[in-house]
Design a protein around this motif. Structure first.
Motif, PDB file in Angstrom:
ATOM      1  N   UNK A 232       5.139  -7.166   8.868  1.00 43.97           N
ATOM      2  CA  UNK A 232       5.172  -6.033   9.517  1.00 43.97           C
ATOM      3  C   UNK A 232       6.655  -5.343   9.524  1.00 43.97           C
ATOM      4  N   UNK A 233       7.580  -6.306   9.679  1.00 43.42           N
ATOM      5  CA  UNK A 233       9.029  -5.642   9.565  1.00 43.42           C
ATOM      6  C   UNK A 233       9.443  -5.247   8.034  1.00 43.42           C
ATOM      7  N   UNK A 234       8.733  -5.653   7.224  1.00 39.90           N
ATOM      8  CA  UNK A 234       8.940  -5.246   5.795  1.00 39.90           C
ATOM      9  C   UNK A 234       8.312  -3.879   5.285  1.00 39.90           C
ATOM     10  N   UNK A 235       7.479  -3.373   6.307  1.00 42.12           N
ATOM     11  CA  UNK A 235       6.852  -2.116   5.894  1.00 42.12           C
ATOM     12  C   UNK A 235       7.604  -0.886   6.341  1.00 42.12           C
ATOM     13  N   UNK A 236       7.718  -0.005   5.185  1.00 42.84           N
ATOM     14  CA  UNK A 236       8.437   1.198   5.162  1.00 42.84           C
ATOM     15  C   UNK A 236       7.634   2.330   5.546  1.00 42.84           C
ATOM     16  N   UNK A 237       6.265   2.311   5.392  1.00 47.86           N
ATOM     17  CA  UNK A 237       5.126   3.323   5.880  1.00 47.86           C
ATOM     18  C   UNK A 237       4.862   2.929   7.182  1.00 47.86           C
ATOM     19  N   UNK A 238       4.689   4.364   8.092  1.00 47.11           N
ATOM     20  CA  UNK A 238       4.592   4.055   9.345  1.00 47.11           C
ATOM     21  C   UNK A 238       2.908   3.713   9.489  1.00 47.11           C
ATOM     22  N   UNK A 239       1.980   4.120   8.662  1.00 40.83           N
ATOM     23  CA  UNK A 239       0.604   3.788   8.795  1.00 40.83           C
ATOM     24  C   UNK A 239       0.458   2.312   8.613  1.00 40.83           C
ATOM     25  N   UNK A 240       1.150   1.862   7.769  1.00 45.00           N
ATOM     26  CA  UNK A 240       1.123   0.453   7.168  1.00 45.00           C
ATOM     27  C   UNK A 240       1.521  -0.421   8.148  1.00 45.00           C
ATOM     28  N   UNK A 241       2.456  -0.195   9.041  1.00 42.06           N
ATOM     29  CA  UNK A 241       3.252  -0.883  10.104  1.00 42.06           C
ATOM     30  C   UNK A 241       2.114  -1.069  11.154  1.00 42.06           C
ATOM     31  N   UNK A 242       1.672   0.187  11.607  1.00 43.00           N
ATOM     32  CA  UNK A 242       0.441   0.133  12.457  1.00 43.00           C
ATOM     33  C   UNK A 242      -0.669  -0.650  12.121  1.00 43.00           C
TER      34      UNK A 242
ATOM     35  N   UNK B  30      -3.568  -5.602   2.022  1.00 40.74           N
ATOM     36  CA  UNK B  30      -3.582  -4.573   1.244  1.00 40.74           C
ATOM     37  C   UNK B  30      -2.278  -3.742   1.625  1.00 40.74           C
ATOM     38  N   UNK B  31      -2.073  -3.671   2.914  1.00 40.76           N
ATOM     39  CA  UNK B  31      -0.958  -2.906   3.504  1.00 40.76           C
ATOM     40  C   UNK B  31       0.450  -3.483   2.902  1.00 40.76           C
ATOM     41  N   UNK B  32       0.712  -4.824   2.702  1.00 36.66           N
ATOM     42  CA  UNK B  32       1.836  -5.339   2.188  1.00 36.66           C
ATOM     43  C   UNK B  32       1.901  -4.989   0.903  1.00 36.66           C
ATOM     44  N   UNK B  33       0.757  -5.156   0.119  1.00 36.99           N
ATOM     45  CA  UNK B  33       0.797  -4.814  -1.206  1.00 36.99           C
ATOM     46  C   UNK B  33       1.762  -3.412  -1.733  1.00 36.99           C
ATOM     47  N   UNK B  34       1.195  -2.560  -0.731  1.00 42.23           N
ATOM     48  CA  UNK B  34       1.798  -0.978  -0.974  1.00 42.23           C
ATOM     49  C   UNK B  34       2.869  -1.015  -0.161  1.00 42.23           C
TER      50      UNK B  34
ATOM     51  N   UNK C 257       6.403  -0.716  -0.622  1.00 40.58           N
ATOM     52  CA  UNK C 257       7.297   0.041  -1.062  1.00 40.58           C
ATOM     53  C   UNK C 257       7.023   1.497  -1.369  1.00 40.58           C
ATOM     54  N   UNK C 258       5.821   1.708  -1.232  1.00 40.58           N
ATOM     55  CA  UNK C 258       5.283   3.227  -1.200  1.00 40.58           C
ATOM     56  C   UNK C 258       5.591   3.845  -0.170  1.00 40.58           C
ATOM     57  N   UNK C 259       6.128   5.039  -0.126  1.00 41.47           N
ATOM     58  CA  UNK C 259       6.228   6.027   0.803  1.00 41.47           C
ATOM     59  C   UNK C 259       5.634   7.436   0.627  1.00 41.47           C
ATOM     60  N   UNK C 260       4.782   7.657   1.268  1.00 46.22           N
ATOM     61  CA  UNK C 260       3.911   9.034   1.377  1.00 46.22           C
ATOM     62  C   UNK C 260       4.488  10.078   2.140  1.00 46.22           C
ATOM     63  N   UNK C 261       4.701  11.390   1.431  1.00 49.82           N
ATOM     64  CA  UNK C 261       5.436  12.454   2.023  1.00 49.82           C
ATOM     65  C   UNK C 261       4.384  13.315   1.951  1.00 49.82           C
ATOM     66  N   UNK C 262       3.921  13.660   2.999  1.00 49.60           N
ATOM     67  CA  UNK C 262       2.623  14.781   3.215  1.00 49.60           C
ATOM     68  C   UNK C 262       3.138  16.057   3.308  1.00 49.60           C
ATOM     69  N   UNK C 263       4.413  16.338   3.885  1.00 53.32           N
ATOM     70  CA  UNK C 263       4.626  17.488   4.293  1.00 53.32           C
ATOM     71  C   UNK C 263       5.686  18.062   3.057  1.00 53.32           C
ATOM     72  N   UNK C 264       5.506  17.706   1.754  1.00 52.46           N
ATOM     73  CA  UNK C 264       6.206  18.400   0.559  1.00 52.46           C
ATOM     74  C   UNK C 264       5.307  19.335   0.007  1.00 52.46           C
TER      75      UNK C 264
END
Length: 154
Positions: free
Chosen positions: A78-88, A141-145, A147-154
């Motif tokens: 959980x501490x390795x997650x960059x994406x907030x949804x994956x952390x959740x 599955x969340x751990x596998x991804x 390193x990905x960061x999703x930017x919805x607002x771009x």
């Protein structure tokens, strides 16, 4: 009322609490307890108490240690997650497994009311095993991804 005053309800709601109390009084470190009592749902809800009675306190500490190592590994993921949804998702998986572990052990020692709460990965049954497998699958599955960061607002 059987939870708060089991001695007054020996034939109804307090029966299981009295059995738990008797079983815990006759524990050994390594082997079978001196006393064998019939324990309903001994393979599902009360599997921890049966493992205490059959294999002693050392085996129960070992099981708790393995489950705590799993939870600590999930916290590290959980501490390795960059994406907030994956952390959740990961924190939700940690919460499910931790709450079930704490409640089942508290229930088996008679500190919490008796419910149908399984011991994670140990209790017998299709649905608890399937739910725990799904939780671990979602976390992996969340751990596998991670390193990905999703930017919805771009």
């Amino acid at each position: 009322m059987g939870y708060s005053k089991p001695e007054q309800f020996t034939s109804d709601e307090g029966y299981f609490y009295l059995i738990i109390k008797q079983q815990l009084q006759h524990l050994n470190w390594f082997g079978k307890s001196d006393m064998q009592l019939f324990l309903y749902e001994g393979h599902t809800d009360f599997v921890f108490l049966n493992l205490l009675a059959q294999y002693g306190l050392v085996m129960s500490f070992f099981i708790i240690l393995i489950l705590l190592l799993l939870i600590s590994r999930l916290i590290a993921v959980s501490n390795m997650m960059k994406d907030s949804f994956g952390k959740l998702l990961t924190v939700g998986g940690i919460a499910v497994i931790t709450i079930e572990l704490i409640y089942n052990i508290g229930m088996n020692f008679g500190y919490l009311p008796l419910t149908g709460m399984p011991l994670p990965f140990i209790s017998y049954g299709l649905m608890p095993t399937l739910i725990h497998a799904i939780v671990i699958g979602v976390v992996l599955s969340a751990y596998r991804q991670k390193d990905l960061q999703f930017n919805i607002h771009s």
